[in-house]
Design a protein around this motif. Sequence first.
Motif, short mmCIF file in Angstrom:
data_model
loop_
_atom_site.label_atom_id
_atom_site.label_comp_id
_atom_site.label_asym_id
_atom_site.label_seq_id
_atom_site.Cartn_x
_atom_site.Cartn_y
_atom_site.Cartn_z
N ARG A 12 2.99 39.20 61.53
CA ARG A 12 3.80 38.15 62.13
C ARG A 12 2.83 37.35 62.99
N HIS A 14 2.19 36.48 66.11
CA HIS A 14 1.52 36.93 67.34
C HIS A 14 0.56 38.08 67.11
N ALA A 57 7.66 36.57 58.74
CA ALA A 57 8.56 36.28 59.86
C ALA A 57 9.46 37.47 60.16
N GLU A 81 10.40 36.94 69.02
CA GLU A 81 10.57 35.64 68.38
C GLU A 81 9.92 34.53 69.21
N GLY A 82 10.02 34.62 70.53
CA GLY A 82 9.34 33.65 71.39
C GLY A 82 7.83 33.72 71.24
N ASP A 84 6.19 34.88 68.64
CA ASP A 84 5.84 34.40 67.30
C ASP A 84 5.93 32.88 67.21
N THR A 85 6.93 32.28 67.81
CA THR A 85 7.08 30.82 67.78
C THR A 85 5.90 30.15 68.45
N ARG A 86 5.51 30.63 69.63
CA ARG A 86 4.39 30.03 70.36
C ARG A 86 3.07 30.25 69.61
N ALA A 88 2.69 30.82 66.31
CA ALA A 88 2.71 30.04 65.06
C ALA A 88 2.35 28.59 65.34
N ALA A 89 2.88 28.03 66.42
CA ALA A 89 2.56 26.64 66.78
C ALA A 89 1.09 26.52 67.18
N SER A 94 2.65 29.46 59.29
CA SER A 94 4.03 29.52 58.81
C SER A 94 4.17 30.75 57.93
#
Length: 147
Positions: A12, A14, A57, A81-82, A84-86, A88-89, A94
């Motif tokens: 994932r 992170h 994901a 999820e937070g 991973d979102t940060r 990934a950005a 993706s």
Amino acid sequence: MSDPDTAQLRFRPHHFLCALGYQGKGYSAAFTRNMDRIVQDGLRGEDGDGVEIAVVARTDSVCGPCPHRRGELCESQEKIEGLDTRHAAALNLSAGDRLSWGEAKARIRARVKPGDLGVICQSCQWLEYGMCETALRRLHEATGPSD
């Protein structure tokens, strides 16, 4: 694009920085053995830069023996999820992407500067130990100034 489940490793977002900063500590003995196999024996091994990693994901190769794993999720799913979102950005990742560990390190070096972890790793319980920041600094120092 190939099926991410056929890659040798699944991460994932992170977990790319977790692998970079890993120093033999973990949530349990089984978790640490798994991370040793993935990181020490694999990614930091002789052919480690060529190891292919698929971005997913959901739970991944690192999560397998984690005591916090709940099927395909984590007991701290919102926090994860937070993260991973940060990540990934920050790393332009993706789900479904595939890259080698060498490519991942080059991407980390190009896109994450020392000091950035306080934001992208915010809420990670390992952040306070400084292992990932130290590894990130070493990655930047080993390869010289950014272009």
